[in-house]
Write a protein that holds these residues in place. Structure first.
Motif, PDB file in Angstrom:
ATOM      1  N   THR A  84       0.833  -1.205   0.000  1.00  0.00           N
ATOM      2  CA  THR A  84       0.000   0.000   0.000  1.00  0.00           C
ATOM      3  C   THR A  84       0.874   1.264   0.000  1.00  0.00           C
ATOM      4  OG1 THR A  84      -0.080   0.207   2.403  1.00  0.00           O
ATOM      5  CG2 THR A  84      -1.691  -1.253   1.367  1.00  0.00           C
ATOM      6  N   PRO A  85       0.292   2.394  -0.379  1.00  0.00           N
ATOM      7  CA  PRO A  85       1.036   3.653  -0.290  1.00  0.00           C
ATOM      8  C   PRO A  85       1.581   3.924   1.110  1.00  0.00           C
ATOM      9  CG  PRO A  85      -0.905   3.956  -1.642  1.00  0.00           C
ATOM     10  CD  PRO A  85      -1.007   2.575  -1.066  1.00  0.00           C
ATOM     11  N   VAL A 126       6.314   4.265   4.883  1.00  0.00           N
ATOM     12  CA  VAL A 126       6.980   3.772   6.094  1.00  0.00           C
ATOM     13  C   VAL A 126       8.278   3.061   5.733  1.00  0.00           C
ATOM     14  CG1 VAL A 126       6.791   2.198   8.053  1.00  0.00           C
ATOM     15  CG2 VAL A 126       4.835   3.604   7.395  1.00  0.00           C
ATOM     16  N   ALA A 127       8.222   2.225   4.703  1.00  0.00           N
ATOM     17  CA  ALA A 127       9.406   1.475   4.287  1.00  0.00           C
ATOM     18  C   ALA A 127      10.531   2.414   3.866  1.00  0.00           C
ATOM     19  CB  ALA A 127       9.047   0.531   3.141  1.00  0.00           C
ATOM     20  N   LYS A 179      10.273  -3.282  -2.647  1.00  0.00           N
ATOM     21  CA  LYS A 179       9.682  -4.299  -3.521  1.00  0.00           C
ATOM     22  C   LYS A 179       8.168  -4.252  -3.381  1.00  0.00           C
ATOM     23  CE  LYS A 179      10.121  -8.593  -2.232  1.00  0.00           C
ATOM     24  NZ  LYS A 179      10.734  -9.918  -1.970  1.00  0.00           N
ATOM     25  N   VAL A 180       7.472  -4.005  -4.469  1.00  0.00           N
ATOM     26  CA  VAL A 180       6.009  -3.999  -4.451  1.00  0.00           C
ATOM     27  C   VAL A 180       5.541  -5.426  -4.704  1.00  0.00           C
ATOM     28  CG1 VAL A 180       3.914  -3.024  -5.423  1.00  0.00           C
ATOM     29  CG2 VAL A 180       5.987  -1.640  -5.306  1.00  0.00           C
ATOM     30  N   PHE A 181       4.963  -6.022  -3.659  1.00  0.00           N
ATOM     31  CA  PHE A 181       4.619  -7.451  -3.720  1.00  0.00           C
ATOM     32  C   PHE A 181       3.348  -7.709  -2.932  1.00  0.00           C
ATOM     33  CE2 PHE A 181       4.801 -11.616  -1.648  1.00  0.00           C
ATOM     34  CZ  PHE A 181       4.929 -12.457  -2.747  1.00  0.00           C
ATOM     35  N   PRO A 182       2.407  -8.478  -3.528  1.00  0.00           N
ATOM     36  CA  PRO A 182       2.414  -9.012  -4.896  1.00  0.00           C
ATOM     37  C   PRO A 182       1.725  -8.044  -5.852  1.00  0.00           C
ATOM     38  CG  PRO A 182       0.627 -10.003  -3.656  1.00  0.00           C
ATOM     39  CD  PRO A 182       1.324  -9.047  -2.713  1.00  0.00           C
ATOM     40  N   ALA A 210       3.031   9.116  -7.661  1.00  0.00           N
ATOM     41  CA  ALA A 210       3.060   9.701  -6.322  1.00  0.00           C
ATOM     42  C   ALA A 210       4.431   9.597  -5.659  1.00  0.00           C
ATOM     43  CB  ALA A 210       2.018   9.011  -5.438  1.00  0.00           C
ATOM     44  N   PHE A 211       5.164   8.550  -6.010  1.00  0.00           N
ATOM     45  CA  PHE A 211       6.441   8.272  -5.331  1.00  0.00           C
ATOM     46  C   PHE A 211       7.576   8.168  -6.357  1.00  0.00           C
ATOM     47  CE2 PHE A 211       3.062   6.115  -2.825  1.00  0.00           C
ATOM     48  CZ  PHE A 211       3.095   6.949  -1.715  1.00  0.00           C
TER      49      PHE A 211
END
Length: 227
Positions: free
Chosen positions: A115-116, A121-122, A131-134, A150-151
């Motif tokens: 999530t955003p 936080v990460a 890493k965007v998973f899954p 956004a990022f």
């Protein structure tokens, strides 16, 4: 390789093969085949029996390969992985403790987030990538494209649903790299010991990244700067 060099290699190659197989022997076979196909990076998942032994073997026998540990769930395991020669650590979720440990050891690290809020936080914890998973269940490349709007400052690794049909799309959506598992190291290729097939797949994924980046660069060049 030091942390900066590992980060640069991931950025350059754009593919992190995830080895999640049933034995040490099979893991070594898969990693060697991927390296033979032109991807000098491998992530050995802690779900592999004897995973730390595999890391040590690859570090000692394929010195040009960047070897990391995946699915790391606690700092003691992370410490043992580094002792075996691992050059990066990854998690399957947002584990701030692993990021903190890696930062203290000055080792490359990237957690998984979805999530955003998790991404924010990460990234504040100081990893090298997120890493965007899954990816696949939440929109695939469309989701990466939305996140990058956004990022823009966060380098994303797309994982979970990356295959031959989606790889280039993820790169064109703005992913810095791809986490690839079964699409690069198929179970039947492992069972039949088809190292040539895995090498060919590795070459294909390298091509997907290269062509995706070229297309993205062309699109950016074609868009006039905002005034």
């Amino acid at each position: 390789m030091n942390r900066d060099e590992v980060r640069a290699r991931i950025q350059e190659v754009g593919i992190v093969p995830a080895v999640r197989v049933s034995s040490e022997h099979v893991a070594r076979f898969a990693a060697e085949a991927v390296a033979g196909g032109g991807i000098p990076i491998v992530e050995i998942e802690m779900t592999v029996p004897g995973a730390i032994n595999v890391i040590q073997y690859l570090v000692e026998n394929i010195p040009d390969m960047t070897v990391g540990a995946g699915s790391v769930y606690d700092t003691e395991t992370a410490r043992r992985c580094l002792g075996a020669g691992a050059e990066f650590l990854t998690t399957d979720g947002l584990d701030l403790g692993i990021i903190e440990f890696a930062n203290k050891e000055n080792v490359a690290v990237w957690p998984a987030a979805l999530t955003p809020t998790e991404l924010i936080v990460a990234w504040k914890a100081g990893p090298d990538f997120v890493k965007v998973f899954p990816c696949a269940p939440v929109g695939g490349d469309s989701y990466i494209r939305i996140l990058k709007k956004a990022f823009q400052h966060i380098p994303l690794i797309a994982a979970g649903g990356v295959n031959q049909q989606t790889a280039q799309k993820f790169i064109e959506a703005g992913a810095s790299a791809l986490g690839v598992g079964g699409a690069l190291i198929p179970e039947d290729a492992i069972r039949l010991k088809q190292s040539d097939r895995i090498r060919e797949l590795a070459q294909r994924f390298v091509k997907f990244v290269r062509e995706g980046r070229a297309h993205l660069a062309a699109l950016r060049k074609a868009i006039p700067p905002a005034t």
